[in-house]
Structure formats: structure tokens, C-alpha cells
Motif scaffolding. Structure first.
Motif, short mmCIF file in Angstrom:
data_model
loop_
_atom_site.label_atom_id
_atom_site.label_comp_id
_atom_site.label_asym_id
_atom_site.label_seq_id
_atom_site.Cartn_x
_atom_site.Cartn_y
_atom_site.Cartn_z
N MET A 195 0.81 -1.21 0.00
CA MET A 195 0.00 0.00 0.00
C MET A 195 0.85 1.27 0.00
SD MET A 195 -3.21 0.69 2.56
CE MET A 195 -4.00 -0.85 2.37
N ARG A 203 -10.54 9.37 8.64
CA ARG A 203 -10.25 9.13 7.21
C ARG A 203 -9.32 10.26 6.79
NH1 ARG A 203 -14.63 7.47 2.77
NH2 ARG A 203 -14.51 5.62 4.07
N CYS A 224 -2.88 9.74 2.97
CA CYS A 224 -1.59 9.16 3.33
C CYS A 224 -0.65 9.28 2.13
CB CYS A 224 -1.74 7.68 3.66
SG CYS A 224 -2.75 7.42 5.11
N ALA A 266 -7.20 6.96 3.11
CA ALA A 266 -7.27 5.75 3.93
C ALA A 266 -8.08 5.98 5.21
CB ALA A 266 -5.87 5.30 4.31
N LEU A 298 -4.45 0.55 8.33
CA LEU A 298 -4.85 1.48 7.27
C LEU A 298 -5.65 0.71 6.24
CD1 LEU A 298 -1.50 3.30 6.39
CD2 LEU A 298 -3.26 4.08 7.94
N ARG A 299 -6.76 1.29 5.80
CA ARG A 299 -7.54 0.66 4.72
C ARG A 299 -7.65 1.67 3.59
NH1 ARG A 299 -12.92 -0.61 3.10
NH2 ARG A 299 -13.78 0.97 4.48
N ASP A 300 -7.17 1.27 2.42
CA ASP A 300 -7.18 2.18 1.27
C ASP A 300 -8.62 2.33 0.76
OD1 ASP A 300 -6.94 3.49 -1.11
OD2 ASP A 300 -5.13 2.43 -1.74
#
Ligand code: ADP
Length: 633
Positions: A175, A218, A221, A231, A252-254
Motif C-alpha cells: 500500500m 479518514r 496518506c 485511507a 490502514l484501509r485504502d
């Protein structure tokens, strides 16, 4: 031998007496054996901590103490008797309940002051808990490693209490572009170095997590290559224990694509909504059960309900009680067959407002699928104003036609007087002559007299007939269609015009095909059309001219033709013939033909001018033999 054995026993008894309480204090299971591997003593823990307690272990051979097959201990004891001290690796046995039991054994030779071996000491340490934990940690680690690296969409890292990276999974590498080696022991600031983010963002958020246990947001990044991604970041405080050090877990979530999709979806929904709110037609969306899912602003205005009051309620609240059953049946059929004959068509329906008042509207239905469910969208166009205007127009036309006829009466007064005069004169003559004959008592031919009187009767009937036509001609007419004989209709219409024309030696005739069907029309209006056309024709022909009205059947229509022997319409005027106020007459209004056109079209027919190669004008109009019911609601 017996004495030696006795002294040995005494020595052991003394030992047990002295050492026993001491040994019991040691937190391990201890057993003492003599050189024959008979048990001399066991500590209390031996009985309580080990899974192989035996009753009264003292003096029993070692084999009996390890009866459950744990013979390895015996071999350790034998080695100790030979002077060896050793510790075993943890080993396990399963007790009779199936519980796994781990322990580590230590054996040492038991020597006296002369270094002579008197026996062996066995110490068993229960290590089940430690082994269990170690195993658990190992399994957990493997699972975690698996999870951490396999979690495609979750960049996962562990930070120590100072925020320095201690673990960086594969997804985090993918990521962010940073490898674990590059980031280990660094604070994660580099991840959040985006233009509009505070420089100490990382530290601030760690502080929140440190204080509240968790932080979520949110954010933008940064990748190693300088590009950015959006993210969802979660930072969880980890309160360490003996095994796990304190620190933070950061995930972290894209959501870049997801957010873009959501945005475009939101934009589309917004756009759709504003379009729907702008169109003047009301939009009501229902599910297959008839429950209202959407109610546009125009629908609120049209029905007088706020959206909040109708959502989830059945559509039938928007229609009069009398129509609800049919609507329910229709929907049920639709649910069963998935088909509806109304789909894609426009229908005229009656709607009911919140206040109970009713109004006509045109409904256009469309089918839609969304979120896995079938929906029906209905666009409703309020017809109240249009229908009121149409009714008013019709009324005005009726009035106009009536006035035209009254006006006509003025010009036809002489004709009417003349027409009535003829039969009345005949009646007068006959009656006077008959009276004279009778008063003279001069009845030579009573049969001839009777015939003359009968003729007087017929003439007075004719006079009555003339008056009937006059009444029909002048009547305002009801607002309804009736079945009419076309010949009678035309003859009545032209009667007075034809009578007047006769003064100018103009022949005006009605010619019909035999046995024409009756037609459903508004009699007064159609007669008005015929009068208008015939009047124009009579006006256009000179003396001795001819005007012919013919009626013929042509497929599903009746064809009315009014032709004359006049000069016809100049070609350049033809295209504007049916436009209002287009006249060539000094006292003309130019409204006759437009009125004809609107009446004929309202009856489902057409009207046109037919230029002929010969002189004269020909106007043709059609009327359908059967009038379709337009309102199939
Ligand atoms: P108006 O009779 O008041 O002029 P109309 O709409 O009935 O209004 O007719 C419009 C015009 O069409 C007339 O002024 C005339 O010029 C022309 N017209 C109508 N009928 C005939 C006909 N039979 N022959 C010649 N011209 C005609």
C-alpha cells in the motif's frame, strides 16, 4: 542382613522425620528412592501436583509409582544411582481425563557424607502452564503472521510505546511502497506527510489513542513515491502484559477507489434527485407490494402529502376508494406474472388528494430494478387544468355555434317565414274552400273534399316539421353524443340554407349511399360543421350554381363531402384555410373552418380541402363509424 535392613529403615525413618517438613516447603514434587528403587518418601506436592498419585507410596517399588507407563523416569533413577545428575526436556503424559500434563524431571544421586550413593532423588516440575503459553504464543504468532500478511486490504503495523514501527505487514508494503526493513524503528510520520495535514499529526493521533484507547479517521496518506491515497486509519492502544509489550496497533484501509465511487454515486443520486425534483410531473416510486419508496416534491404538491407521511404506505392512499380494489388486483397480477399491460403506456386516472378532493391525471408507468428489488416508477401529470380548459373551449365553441345559428336566424328570417307561409297558405286555402262548400250545402264530391282536408292535415304537419327543424337548429344541445342517422342529420342541417338558396336558384342537395350506419356524434356540433361548409359553398357560387352534400361509407369511416360549382380556393390560400381569422370576405371572421377542424378532430375524424381540376371547391371530412372510448382507465 535383617539387622542391616532394620538399621537402614531406621536411618530412613529419621531422615523422613527430619527432612520431610523441609522438603514439603519446596514448590516441586519430590520423591526419594533407595538403591533398590523403593520409595523412601514423597513430598506433599508429589501427591497433589502430579497426575500419578498412588496411595501410600512409601516402600513401594518405583515401577508402581509410575504405573501409567512412565518408565522413562525409572531409567533416569537408575542413571542417578550410578552417580549421574540430569534434567530432562519437558515431556507430557495424558491423564485419565484426557488432560495433557507437561513436566520436567531432574534426578540427582542421594549421597551421604562419604559420598556413597544411598539412593536417588527425583524432582518433577509441573510445566504445563508454561508449555501451554509457549505453544499458544507460537500458534498465535503463526496465525497472526498469516493474518497480517494475507490481509490484502489492510496495512497493519505495530508500534511501540513511542510510536516506532515494530511490525509492518506485506499489505503495508504494497500500500505504501515502504518495506519493513525501511520503516522498522522509525515513527510513522512519513505516512502522514501530506500538504494540508499538521506536521505533528502522527503524534497527536497517538496521544488520542493513548488517552482514549482508540483513534479513527479518514485521511490522506503518502506513499514512498510521493503519490497519495485516501485511507481509513485506526490506531488502537495495546496495554502490554508479560508477553506483549505496550504500544499501538495501526491499521490502514485504502478507500481511494471506494470513496471515488461513493462520491460519483452520491453525485449521480444528487443529480437524479435534482432532475426529478425539477420536472413538473410528480414521481412516485413503489415496490412490488405497492409500498411507496419515493415521493417527489411535485408529488407532494400534487397530492398535498409531505413525503414523510407517505413513505412506506400503500399507493392506494393516492386514489379514490372505488379504484383501490382494482389497483390491488392489478398489482397482485403483476407480482405473479411479472407483467403489466399498463407498463410504458399512458393512462388517465383519478387521484385523491390528502384533503379527499379528486383530480384527473395522466399516469405513465415504468419498471425499474435497484438494490435487487423490482420497483415501479409512476410519472403523474395533472390533467385538471387541461381538462378544465378543454371543457371551457368546448363550451365556448358550443356558445359560438349557438350564436352563429341565432345570427343565421336573422338572415334566414324571410326564408323561414316563406317556408312556413307555404304550408299555412295551403291549409288556409283548403280549409276556407271546404268551409265554403259545406256552408253552401254543395257537397257534390265528398271524397274530393275529404282528400283536400287530408292534404290540409299533411301541410300542417309539414309546418310542424319546419318548426321542429327550427327548434333543433337553434337548440344549444346537450354535452353528449347520441346515435344519429347521417342523412337526417345533414338534411336537417342544410334545410334552411337550402331553402334560402332556392331564391337564388341555387340547387343544394344531399345525396347518400343507401343504408348508412348510424354514427355516435354530438349532433349540434356536426350539424354546425355541415352548415359552415354549405354556407361557404352557397356564398361562393353564383346564381344557378350547385352545392352537393354526399355521404359515403369508406372502411371504418363515413366520408362527408361538400362540393360546389364556385371558383374554388386559390392555391396560395389553401395552406392557411383552417387557420383562424383567415378570410377573404368583407364581413367574414375566418373562424368557420377552424371551428369545423376542432369539432371534427374532437370526434376522431379529419377534415381537408380537396382541390379539383375542375372549377369549384370540395371540402371533405370523416367521422369514425364506431367512436373509441379513449378513457380506458
Ligand atoms: P369566413 O367564412 O368567415 O371567411 P371561414 O373559415 O369559413 O371563415 O372561411 C375562410 C375562407 O376560406 C373564406 O373567407 C374563403 O376565402 C375561403 N373559403 C371557404 N369555403 C370556400 C368555398 N367553398 N369556396 C371558396 N373559398 C372558400
Amino acid at each position: 542382613m535383617g539387622q542391616r535392613a532394620n538399621s537402614g529403615q531406621r536411618a530412613r525413618a529419621r531422615l523422613v522425620q527430619m527432612a520431610g517438613p523441609l522438603i514439603d516447603q519446596i514448590p516441586a514434587a519430590i520423591a526419594l528412592f533407595d538403591t533398590n528403587l523403593r520409595c523412601v518418601m514423597v513430598s506433599q506436592q508429589w501427591q497433589t501436583q502430579l497426575p500419578f498419585p498412588v496411595e501410600a507410596p512409601v516402600d513401594r517399588p518405583a515401577d508402581e509409582l509410575f504405573a501409567n507407563g512412565f518408565s522413562v523416569l525409572r531409567s533416569y533413577l537408575e542413571r542417578a544411582l550410578l552417580g549421574e545428575a540430569l534434567s530432562s526436556d519437558p515431556a507430557h503424559i495424558v491423564d485419565k481425563n484426557g488432560t495433557i500434563f507437561w513436566f520436567r524431571s531432574h534426578v540427582t544421586p542421594w549421597r551421604d557424607g562419604t559420598d556413597k550413593v544411598h539412593g536417588a532423588m527425583l524432582l518433577c516440575e509441573n510445566v504445563t502452564r508454561e508449555i501451554g503459553q509457549a505453544l499458544q504464543i507460537k500458534v498465535l504468532n503463526e496465525q497472526l503472521a498469516l493474518y497480517i500478511d494475507k490481509a490484502e486490504n489492510f496495512a497493519f503495523c505495530l508500534l511501540d510505546a513511542n510510536g516506532k514501527v515494530t511490525l509492518w505487514n506485506k499489505a503495508a508494503e504494497r500500500m505504501t511502497g515502504w518495506s519493513e526493513l525501511e520503516v522498522l524503528s522509525r515513527t510513522a510520520d512519513f505516512l502522514f506527510e501530506c500538504q494540508d495535514q499538521a506536521a505533528d499529526w502522527n503524534e497527536q493521533k497517538l496521544a488520542v489513542a493513548r488517552e482514549q484507547g482508540e483513534f479513527q479517521d479518514r485521511i490522506w496518506c503518502a506513499r514512498k513515491d510521493g503519490t497519495f491515497f485516501r485511507a481509513d486509519v485506526t490506531i488502537v492502544r495495546i496495554d502490554g502484559d508479560d508477553l506483549l509489550p505496550s504500544g499501538f496497533g495501526q491499521i490502514l484501509r485504502d478507500v481511494t477507489t471506494e470513496e471515488a465511487q461513493t462520491r460519483s454515486l452520491e453525485a449521480n443520486v444528487g443529480l437524479l434527485r435534482s432532475i426529478l425534483e425539477t420536472i413538473p410531473d410528480a414521481l412516485v416510486v413503489i415496490d412490488a407490494e405497492g409500498c411507496i419508496l419515493m415521493f417527489s416534491k411535485a408529488a407532494e404538491k400534487m397530492f398535498g402529502y409531505p413525503t414523510s407521511e407517505v413513505l412506506g404506505r400503500n399507493l392506494s392512499i393516492l386514489m379514490p376508494e372505488s379504484d383501490r380494489k382494482a389497483h390491488e388486483a392489478h398489482l397482485a397480477r403483476y407480482r405473479q406474472t411479472g407483467r403489466s399491460h399498463s407498463m410504458g403506456r399512458k393512462r388517465r386516472l383519478i387521484g385523491q388528494r390528502k384533503d379527499g378532493t379528486e383530480f384527473p391525471h395522466a399516469l405513465h408507468l415504468a419498471e425499474a430494478f435497484g438494490g435487487g428489488q423490482r420497483m415501479i416508477a409512476g410519472f403523474m401529470h395533472d390533467l385538471s387544468a387541461e381538462e378544465a380548459a378543454a371543457a371551457q373551449l368546448e363550451q365556448l365553441q358550443r356558445e359560438l355555434a349557438h350564436i352563429a345559428r341565432l345570427h343565421e336566424m336573422g338572415t334566414l328570417a324571410t326564408t323561414i317565414a316563406h317556408e312556413l307561409n307555404q304550408p299555412l297558405m295551403t291549409v288556409t286555402n283548403i280549409v276556407q274552400t271546404a268551409a265554403e262548400i259545406l256552408s253552401n250545402g254543395d257537397i257534390l264530391n265528398p271524397k274530393a273534399l275529404a282528400e283536400a282536408l287530408a292534404e290540409a292535415g299533411r301541410e300542417s304537419i309539414r309546418a310542424g316539421d319546419i318548426l321542429r327543424r327550427l327548434r333543433v337548429f337553434l337548440s344549444r344541445g346537450d354535452l353528449e353524443k347520441t346515435l344519429e342517422d347521417p342523412r337526417q342529420l345533414a338534411e336537417d342541417a342544410v334545410y334552411f340554407e337550402a331553402a334560402a338558396a332556392r331564391f337564388r336558384k341555387i340547387v343544394c342537395k344531399v345525396e347518400c349511399e343507401p343504408s348508412l350506419p348510424k354514427i355516435l356524434v354530438d349532433r349540434v356540433q356536426i350539424q354546425q360543421v355541415i352548415v359552415n361548409l354549405v354556407k361557404n359553398a352557397i356564398q361562393s357560387v353564383g346564381n344557378d350554381g350547385k352545392v352537393a352534400i354526399t355521404i359515403a361509407s369508406e372502411r371504418s369511416d363515413l366520408l362527408f363531402t361538400v362540393s360546389d360549382t364556385g371558383p374554388g380556393v386559390p392555391p396560395e390560400r389553401v395552406s392557411r384555410l383552417f387557420e383562424p381569422f383567415s378570410t377573404t370576405k368583407v364581413d367574414g371572421m375566418g373562424l368557420g373552418l377552424p371551428i369545423c377542424k376542432s369539432i371534427i378532430e374532437a370526434h376522431g375524424g379529419t377534415i381537408w380541402y380537396e382541390p379539383s381540376s375542375e372549377t369549384g371547391a370540395t371540402f371533405v371530412f370523416t367521422l369514425p363509424k364506431t367512436v373509441e372510448e379513449i378513457n380506458d382507465a
